[in-house]
Motif scaffolding. Sequence first.
Motif, PDB file in Angstrom:
ATOM      1  N   MET A   2    -129.518 -13.072 -34.527  1.00 50.85           N
ATOM      2  CA  MET A   2    -128.172 -12.697 -34.124  1.00 50.85           C
ATOM      3  C   MET A   2    -128.055 -12.785 -32.613  1.00 50.85           C
ATOM      4  N   ASN A   3    -126.981 -13.350 -32.128  1.00 46.32           N
ATOM      5  CA  ASN A   3    -126.768 -13.460 -30.699  1.00 46.32           C
ATOM      6  C   ASN A   3    -126.456 -12.100 -30.095  1.00 46.32           C
ATOM      7  N   MET A   4    -126.622 -12.017 -28.786  1.00 46.88           N
ATOM      8  CA  MET A   4    -126.375 -10.771 -28.080  1.00 46.88           C
ATOM      9  C   MET A   4    -125.511 -11.035 -26.860  1.00 46.88           C
ATOM     10  N   THR A   5    -124.900  -9.976 -26.356  1.00 48.99           N
ATOM     11  CA  THR A   5    -124.297 -10.018 -25.043  1.00 48.99           C
ATOM     12  C   THR A   5    -125.149  -9.174 -24.124  1.00 48.99           C
ATOM     13  N   SER A   6    -124.935  -9.295 -22.846  1.00 44.18           N
ATOM     14  CA  SER A   6    -125.746  -8.529 -21.901  1.00 44.18           C
ATOM     15  C   SER A   6    -124.928  -7.468 -21.185  1.00 44.18           C
ATOM     16  N   SER A   7    -123.678  -7.247 -21.620  1.00 41.27           N
ATOM     17  CA  SER A   7    -122.803  -6.335 -20.900  1.00 41.27           C
ATOM     18  C   SER A   7    -123.101  -4.874 -21.194  1.00 41.27           C
ATOM     19  N   HIS A  32    -124.993   2.734 -42.703  1.00 40.16           N
ATOM     20  CA  HIS A  32    -126.131   2.552 -43.608  1.00 40.16           C
ATOM     21  C   HIS A  32    -125.774   1.558 -44.720  1.00 40.16           C
ATOM     22  N   ASN A  33    -124.543   1.637 -45.205  1.00 36.78           N
ATOM     23  CA  ASN A  33    -124.108   0.669 -46.213  1.00 36.78           C
ATOM     24  C   ASN A  33    -124.104  -0.744 -45.649  1.00 36.78           C
ATOM     25  N   LEU A  34    -123.566  -0.909 -44.439  1.00 42.24           N
ATOM     26  CA  LEU A  34    -123.527  -2.245 -43.832  1.00 42.24           C
ATOM     27  C   LEU A  34    -124.942  -2.774 -43.609  1.00 42.24           C
ATOM     28  N   GLY A  35    -125.845  -1.912 -43.148  1.00 36.42           N
ATOM     29  CA  GLY A  35    -127.225  -2.338 -42.943  1.00 36.42           C
ATOM     30  C   GLY A  35    -127.893  -2.768 -44.231  1.00 36.42           C
ATOM     31  N   SER A  36    -127.670  -1.993 -45.307  1.00 40.41           N
ATOM     32  CA  SER A  36    -128.245  -2.347 -46.607  1.00 40.41           C
ATOM     33  C   SER A  36    -127.663  -3.651 -47.131  1.00 40.41           C
ATOM     34  N   ILE A  37    -126.358  -3.841 -46.938  1.00 40.76           N
ATOM     35  CA  ILE A  37    -125.711  -5.077 -47.381  1.00 40.76           C
ATOM     36  C   ILE A  37    -126.268  -6.267 -46.623  1.00 40.76           C
ATOM     37  N   LEU A  38    -126.475  -6.113 -45.327  1.00 38.77           N
ATOM     38  CA  LEU A  38    -127.079  -7.195 -44.530  1.00 38.77           C
ATOM     39  C   LEU A  38    -128.458  -7.555 -45.067  1.00 38.77           C
ATOM     40  N   ARG A  39    -129.217  -6.551 -45.426  1.00 39.98           N
ATOM     41  CA  ARG A  39    -130.572  -6.788 -45.929  1.00 39.98           C
ATOM     42  C   ARG A  39    -130.540  -7.598 -47.224  1.00 39.98           C
ATOM     43  N   THR A  40    -129.628  -7.214 -48.146  1.00 42.58           N
ATOM     44  CA  THR A  40    -129.516  -7.943 -49.407  1.00 42.58           C
ATOM     45  C   THR A  40    -128.912  -9.320 -49.192  1.00 42.58           C
ATOM     46  N   ALA A  41    -127.967  -9.421 -48.247  1.00 44.65           N
ATOM     47  CA  ALA A  41    -127.349 -10.718 -47.951  1.00 44.65           C
ATOM     48  C   ALA A  41    -128.394 -11.713 -47.462  1.00 44.65           C
ATOM     49  N   ASP A  42    -129.307 -11.252 -46.628  1.00 48.79           N
ATOM     50  CA  ASP A  42    -130.375 -12.131 -46.148  1.00 48.79           C
ATOM     51  C   ASP A  42    -131.276 -12.541 -47.306  1.00 48.79           C
ATOM     52  N   ALA A  43    -131.581 -11.601 -48.184  1.00 51.05           N
ATOM     53  CA  ALA A  43    -132.489 -11.890 -49.307  1.00 51.05           C
ATOM     54  C   ALA A  43    -131.892 -12.887 -50.287  1.00 51.05           C
ATOM     55  N   THR A  44    -130.564 -12.924 -50.398  1.00 52.04           N
ATOM     56  CA  THR A  44    -129.921 -13.766 -51.402  1.00 52.04           C
ATOM     57  C   THR A  44    -129.266 -15.012 -50.825  1.00 52.04           C
ATOM     58  N   GLY A  45    -129.443 -15.256 -49.539  1.00 52.12           N
ATOM     59  CA  GLY A  45    -128.962 -16.503 -48.953  1.00 52.12           C
ATOM     60  C   GLY A  45    -127.487 -16.549 -48.609  1.00 52.12           C
ATOM     61  N   ILE A  85    -130.348  -8.208 -39.578  1.00 50.24           N
ATOM     62  CA  ILE A  85    -129.252  -8.370 -38.635  1.00 50.24           C
ATOM     63  C   ILE A  85    -129.474  -9.572 -37.714  1.00 50.24           C
ATOM     64  N   ASP A  86    -130.726  -9.989 -37.564  1.00 54.05           N
ATOM     65  CA  ASP A  86    -131.049 -11.118 -36.696  1.00 54.05           C
ATOM     66  C   ASP A  86    -130.846 -12.459 -37.386  1.00 54.05           C
ATOM     67  N   TYR A  87    -130.591 -12.469 -38.690  1.00 49.00           N
ATOM     68  CA  TYR A  87    -130.578 -13.727 -39.433  1.00 49.00           C
ATOM     69  C   TYR A  87    -129.259 -14.037 -40.147  1.00 49.00           C
ATOM     70  N   VAL A  88    -128.451 -13.028 -40.402  1.00 54.55           N
ATOM     71  CA  VAL A  88    -127.186 -13.256 -41.112  1.00 54.55           C
ATOM     72  C   VAL A  88    -126.035 -13.179 -40.109  1.00 54.55           C
ATOM     73  N   PRO A  89    -125.299 -14.270 -39.892  1.00 56.19           N
ATOM     74  CA  PRO A  89    -124.177 -14.223 -38.942  1.00 56.19           C
ATOM     75  C   PRO A  89    -123.094 -13.258 -39.417  1.00 56.19           C
ATOM     76  N   VAL A  90    -122.577 -12.468 -38.495  1.00 50.99           N
ATOM     77  CA  VAL A  90    -121.489 -11.544 -38.807  1.00 50.99           C
ATOM     78  C   VAL A  90    -120.303 -11.880 -37.912  1.00 50.99           C
ATOM     79  N   ALA A  91    -119.171 -12.204 -38.525  1.00 52.34           N
ATOM     80  CA  ALA A  91    -117.942 -12.509 -37.786  1.00 52.34           C
ATOM     81  C   ALA A  91    -116.984 -11.334 -37.935  1.00 52.34           C
ATOM     82  N   ARG A  92    -116.349 -10.975 -36.832  1.00 52.21           N
ATOM     83  CA  ARG A  92    -115.392  -9.865 -36.860  1.00 52.21           C
ATOM     84  C   ARG A  92    -114.009 -10.426 -36.567  1.00 52.21           C
ATOM     85  N   VAL A  93    -113.033 -10.134 -37.431  1.00 54.11           N
ATOM     86  CA  VAL A  93    -111.703 -10.737 -37.326  1.00 54.11           C
ATOM     87  C   VAL A  93    -110.636  -9.660 -37.211  1.00 54.11           C
TER      88      VAL A  93
END
Length: 253
Positions: free
Chosen positions: A1-6, A115-128, A154-162
């Motif tokens: 996952m990309n980061m900012t430095s601000s 915690h829900n978002l973190g768990s979802i990210l974990r499963t999202a990474d596992a399932t592609g 969180i480092d592997y699944v892109p998250v877009a905020r709209v």
Amino acid sequence: MNMTSSDSDFVFGRHAGIDFLKTQDAGKINKVFLQQGVQESFADEVFGLAREKGIVVQTVPKNKLDRLVQGGNHQGLVLTVASFEYADLDDLLDQFDQEEKQPFLLMLDSIEDPHNLGSILRTADATGVDAIIIPKRHATGLTSVVAKTSTGAIDYVPVARVNNLVQTSQMLKKRGYWLFGTDMDGTDYRQWDSNGKTVLVIGNEGKGISRLLKEQMDQMITLPMVGHVQSLNASVATGVLLYQMLDTRNYHK
């Protein structure tokens, strides 16, 4: 996952912290705090990884780490890092088109519990899952708690905020995506075919999918329940549906 430095945020916990040290550039890590008296093998691993990146490790008492993460379960390791940045959805969609992919996207309608978002990210990474879409308002964003709960995903699944999920859904449909929502009344999830350019929409923990967003769905799918409690935790329901997606897309290796 990309980061900012601000701005600064925290990654804490042994698994999340070690994974971050292994996978991220030194410029994304501001400081490494290690608790005094941790087991020698763990301390050696932290010092070794930090040395490779030229990062100084500061050994501190447990109460300092407790204060940094406001009582979070840091397990003796806290990293101060650049704040998490979000992927650009248009760029992601263009990339998928160039790769001629049939992406599977996950849209989260106002998930409030990190915690829900973190768990979802974990499963999202596992399932592609190719990317996750979240709204900018009335929902949790990417935080240190999300990072820890995701155990590195969180480092592997892109998250877009709209800005607006309804408008984003309309745009996705114009680009050939099929949208599937979750509801108590719908098609049994075991009959769901997730092939093609697909978006799965998961509703808020208490309210479900908002009415205007639900109107954009091509089909509603449901998880049959035979017990007394007729609802599942958002991350648990997402996990069941993502593994159904994995099955119908024949991703088994």
